[in-house]
Design a protein around this motif. Structure first.
Motif, PDB file in Angstrom:
ATOM      1  N   THR A 154      89.071 -24.723  22.884  1.00  0.00           N
ATOM      2  CA  THR A 154      90.491 -24.957  23.150  1.00  0.00           C
ATOM      3  C   THR A 154      90.997 -26.030  22.189  1.00  0.00           C
ATOM      4  O   THR A 154      90.227 -26.847  21.689  1.00  0.00           O
ATOM      5  N   HIS A 155      92.332 -26.023  21.964  1.00  0.00           N
ATOM      6  CA  HIS A 155      92.850 -26.930  20.929  1.00  0.00           C
ATOM      7  C   HIS A 155      94.144 -27.588  21.390  1.00  0.00           C
ATOM      8  O   HIS A 155      95.236 -27.130  21.095  1.00  0.00           O
ATOM      9  N   PHE A 156      93.979 -28.723  22.091  1.00  0.00           N
ATOM     10  CA  PHE A 156      95.138 -29.469  22.564  1.00  0.00           C
ATOM     11  C   PHE A 156      95.346 -30.764  21.778  1.00  0.00           C
ATOM     12  O   PHE A 156      96.415 -31.359  21.867  1.00  0.00           O
ATOM     13  N   GLY A 157      94.318 -31.211  21.055  1.00  0.00           N
ATOM     14  CA  GLY A 157      94.418 -32.475  20.321  1.00  0.00           C
ATOM     15  C   GLY A 157      93.745 -32.398  18.975  1.00  0.00           C
ATOM     16  O   GLY A 157      92.869 -31.566  18.741  1.00  0.00           O
ATOM     17  N   TYR A 158      94.160 -33.291  18.072  1.00  0.00           N
ATOM     18  CA  TYR A 158      93.638 -33.271  16.711  1.00  0.00           C
ATOM     19  C   TYR A 158      92.200 -33.771  16.611  1.00  0.00           C
ATOM     20  O   TYR A 158      91.533 -33.527  15.607  1.00  0.00           O
ATOM     21  N   ALA A 159      91.703 -34.462  17.622  1.00  0.00           N
ATOM     22  CA  ALA A 159      90.333 -34.974  17.581  1.00  0.00           C
ATOM     23  C   ALA A 159      89.326 -34.038  18.235  1.00  0.00           C
ATOM     24  O   ALA A 159      88.146 -34.383  18.334  1.00  0.00           O
ATOM     25  N   ASP A 160      89.768 -32.854  18.656  1.00  0.00           N
ATOM     26  CA  ASP A 160      88.876 -31.948  19.385  1.00  0.00           C
ATOM     27  C   ASP A 160      87.605 -31.627  18.606  1.00  0.00           C
ATOM     28  O   ASP A 160      86.515 -31.554  19.179  1.00  0.00           O
ATOM     29  N   PHE A 161      87.745 -31.413  17.286  1.00  0.00           N
ATOM     30  CA  PHE A 161      86.564 -31.049  16.487  1.00  0.00           C
ATOM     31  C   PHE A 161      85.527 -32.165  16.513  1.00  0.00           C
ATOM     32  O   PHE A 161      84.326 -31.919  16.665  1.00  0.00           O
ATOM     33  N   ALA A 162      85.975 -33.408  16.366  1.00  0.00           N
ATOM     34  CA  ALA A 162      85.042 -34.544  16.354  1.00  0.00           C
ATOM     35  C   ALA A 162      84.432 -34.767  17.733  1.00  0.00           C
ATOM     36  O   ALA A 162      83.243 -35.115  17.849  1.00  0.00           O
ATOM     37  N   LEU A 163      85.223 -34.576  18.773  1.00  0.00           N
ATOM     38  CA  LEU A 163      84.720 -34.773  20.129  1.00  0.00           C
ATOM     39  C   LEU A 163      83.650 -33.748  20.487  1.00  0.00           C
ATOM     40  O   LEU A 163      82.612 -34.086  21.076  1.00  0.00           O
ATOM     41  N   VAL A 164      83.877 -32.490  20.119  1.00  0.00           N
ATOM     42  CA  VAL A 164      82.898 -31.439  20.425  1.00  0.00           C
ATOM     43  C   VAL A 164      81.623 -31.653  19.609  1.00  0.00           C
ATOM     44  O   VAL A 164      80.508 -31.511  20.128  1.00  0.00           O
ATOM     45  N   GLU A 165      81.765 -32.009  18.337  1.00  0.00           N
ATOM     46  CA  GLU A 165      80.578 -32.281  17.517  1.00  0.00           C
ATOM     47  C   GLU A 165      79.788 -33.457  18.089  1.00  0.00           C
ATOM     48  O   GLU A 165      78.555 -33.430  18.113  1.00  0.00           O
ATOM     49  N   TRP A 166      80.479 -34.458  18.564  1.00  0.00           N
ATOM     50  CA  TRP A 166      79.841 -35.623  19.185  1.00  0.00           C
ATOM     51  C   TRP A 166      78.956 -35.186  20.348  1.00  0.00           C
ATOM     52  O   TRP A 166      77.788 -35.596  20.446  1.00  0.00           O
ATOM     53  N   GLN A 167      79.485 -34.346  21.225  1.00  0.00           N
ATOM     54  CA  GLN A 167      78.717 -33.897  22.374  1.00  0.00           C
ATOM     55  C   GLN A 167      77.539 -33.012  21.965  1.00  0.00           C
ATOM     56  O   GLN A 167      76.445 -33.119  22.513  1.00  0.00           O
ATOM     57  N   ALA A 168      77.772 -32.125  20.992  1.00  0.00           N
ATOM     58  CA  ALA A 168      76.694 -31.249  20.524  1.00  0.00           C
ATOM     59  C   ALA A 168      75.573 -32.061  19.889  1.00  0.00           C
ATOM     60  O   ALA A 168      74.385 -31.805  20.130  1.00  0.00           O
ATOM     61  N   TRP A 169      75.947 -33.036  19.088  1.00  0.00           N
ATOM     62  CA  TRP A 169      74.936 -33.852  18.410  1.00  0.00           C
ATOM     63  C   TRP A 169      74.123 -34.669  19.416  1.00  0.00           C
ATOM     64  O   TRP A 169      72.905 -34.792  19.297  1.00  0.00           O
ATOM     65  N   LEU A 170      74.802 -35.219  20.419  1.00  0.00           N
ATOM     66  CA  LEU A 170      74.078 -35.974  21.436  1.00  0.00           C
ATOM     67  C   LEU A 170      73.092 -35.088  22.188  1.00  0.00           C
ATOM     68  O   LEU A 170      72.016 -35.543  22.604  1.00  0.00           O
ATOM     69  N   HIS A 171      73.465 -33.820  22.362  1.00  0.00           N
ATOM     70  CA  HIS A 171      72.625 -32.903  23.144  1.00  0.00           C
ATOM     71  C   HIS A 171      71.399 -32.429  22.371  1.00  0.00           C
ATOM     72  O   HIS A 171      70.267 -32.519  22.871  1.00  0.00           O
ATOM     73  N   ASN A 172      71.599 -31.906  21.171  1.00  0.00           N
ATOM     74  CA  ASN A 172      70.438 -31.354  20.457  1.00  0.00           C
ATOM     75  C   ASN A 172      70.447 -31.600  18.946  1.00  0.00           C
ATOM     76  O   ASN A 172      69.695 -30.962  18.210  1.00  0.00           O
ATOM     77  N   ARG A 173      71.325 -32.546  18.498  1.00  0.00           N
ATOM     78  CA  ARG A 173      71.349 -32.978  17.093  1.00  0.00           C
ATOM     79  C   ARG A 173      71.774 -31.871  16.116  1.00  0.00           C
ATOM     80  O   ARG A 173      71.526 -31.965  14.924  1.00  0.00           O
ATOM     81  N   ARG A 174      72.447 -30.854  16.616  1.00  0.00           N
ATOM     82  CA  ARG A 174      72.913 -29.802  15.714  1.00  0.00           C
ATOM     83  C   ARG A 174      74.283 -30.162  15.138  1.00  0.00           C
ATOM     84  O   ARG A 174      75.092 -30.825  15.777  1.00  0.00           O
ATOM     85  N   HIS A 175      74.510 -29.691  13.922  1.00  0.00           N
ATOM     86  CA  HIS A 175      75.782 -29.902  13.243  1.00  0.00           C
ATOM     87  C   HIS A 175      76.626 -28.632  13.325  1.00  0.00           C
ATOM     88  O   HIS A 175      76.121 -27.537  13.105  1.00  0.00           O
ATOM     89  N   ILE A 176      77.889 -28.795  13.630  1.00  0.00           N
ATOM     90  CA  ILE A 176      78.808 -27.664  13.726  1.00  0.00           C
ATOM     91  C   ILE A 176      79.600 -27.558  12.434  1.00  0.00           C
ATOM     92  O   ILE A 176      80.113 -28.556  11.933  1.00  0.00           O
ATOM     93  N   ARG A 177      79.691 -26.350  11.895  1.00  0.00           N
ATOM     94  CA  ARG A 177      80.529 -26.099  10.716  1.00  0.00           C
ATOM     95  C   ARG A 177      81.875 -25.576  11.229  1.00  0.00           C
ATOM     96  O   ARG A 177      81.934 -24.518  11.854  1.00  0.00           O
ATOM     97  N   PHE A 178      82.925 -26.310  10.966  1.00  0.00           N
ATOM     98  CA  PHE A 178      84.237 -25.926  11.469  1.00  0.00           C
ATOM     99  C   PHE A 178      85.030 -25.152  10.426  1.00  0.00           C
ATOM    100  O   PHE A 178      84.920 -25.406   9.213  1.00  0.00           O
TER     101      PHE A 178
END
Length: 277
Positions: A47-71
């Motif tokens: 979902t896309h309600f804010g400009y920081a969504d990409f960084a926030l989702v990557e933050w959670q993914a990285w904390l979980h399993n250290r994977r990098h998301i290509r946006f």
């Protein structure tokens, strides 16, 4: 594909982002993180309600399993000197909204190579804070690459920075942000991509509804709350009208720039006249 645990651009960016979120005392909570694959390709439909969504989702993914998301990001961002340099360094994919075939092919190749792609199927930040109609690209590229679509809902991130509103530092401090990572979306090959995209829309909106219902702050009368929940955000219809006008003005600006580029400058016309003489 194995995860990339260290990259010269991406890793420092994540460290910087964690520092910023920590300084603002962001209160994050996520469900469904186990739906993120540890290896292999996947499309995150976010979902896309804010400009920081990409960084926030990557933050959670990285904390979980250290994977990098290509946006997948708009070409305009890549055209900016410093930002574009960083985006390319982090292996994000540039999308030309007027000619998206190249980006689509690059995205499918990345998925087949085992990358996780972050996609905002709404096509831009939605000021009504409800999930608007989705583009079918996320479903189509995932099906072509043979990878799952994972629906991701974010609520509260728009309180940091969003369209038509720039909160103060005080307003952004300590904001609760909630994430929901849904079960992999079943891509039935017998069903039309548009139909599947409609189903994905329903799934994302239901996830957002659940996050809103459990949000720890009352949004009644607040700019960041959708109208149907007692907030003052524009209705989906009002937001659509404003967005259509924004796109119209952008198109006019592009047309003007194209005409200007195609018109010989005065100095060039003078030179051409001397040459003809």
């Amino acid at each position: 594909m194995t995860r990339r645990t260290s990259e010269p651009f991406y890793t420092p960016a994540i460290v910087a982002g964690r520092g910023i979120f920590g300084a603002f005392r962001i209160k994050a909570a996520a469900t469904g993180l186990d739906n993120l694959p540890n290896t292999g390709g996947a499309v995150l439909a976010i979902t896309h309600f804010g400009y920081a969504d990409f960084a926030l989702v990557e933050w959670q993914a990285w904390l979980h399993n250290r994977r990098h998301i290509r946006f997948l990001a708009k070409k305009g961002a890549f055209d900016k000197p410093v930002v574009g340099w960083l985006l390319r360094g982090m292996h994000h994919i540039s999308v030309d909204m007027q000619a998206g075939a190249a980006a689509y092919g690059e995205a499918v190749a990345a998925l087949r190579a085992g990358e996780i792609l972050g996609v905002f199927p709404e096509g831009g930040v939605n000021a009504s804070f409800t999930v608007r109609e989705l583009k079918s690209g996320a479903v189509r590229m995932a099906r072509e690459a043979g990878v799952p679509v994972i629906p991701v809902a974010v609520w509260g991130g728009h309180r940091l920075l969003t369209k038509n509103h720039k909160p103060t530092l005080r307003q952004a401090y300590g904001v609760p942000i909630r994430f929901a990572f849904g079960a992999p979306f079943v891509l039935d090959p017998a069903r039309d991509a548009v139909e599947l995209t409609g189903q994905l829309h329903g799934t994302l909106q239901a996830m957002v509804d659940e996050l809103q219902a459990g949000y720890p702050v009352d949004g009644t009368g607040q700019w960041w709350q959708p109208r149907h929940l007692g907030g003052t955000a524009p209705t989906p219809e009002q937001a659509a009208v404003v967005e259509a006008e924004r796109q119209r003005l952008r198109a006019l600006k592009r047309e003007a720039a194209t005409r200007e580029a195609a018109t010989p400058k005065a100095a060039d016309r003078k030179t051409a006249g001397r040459d003809d003489a």
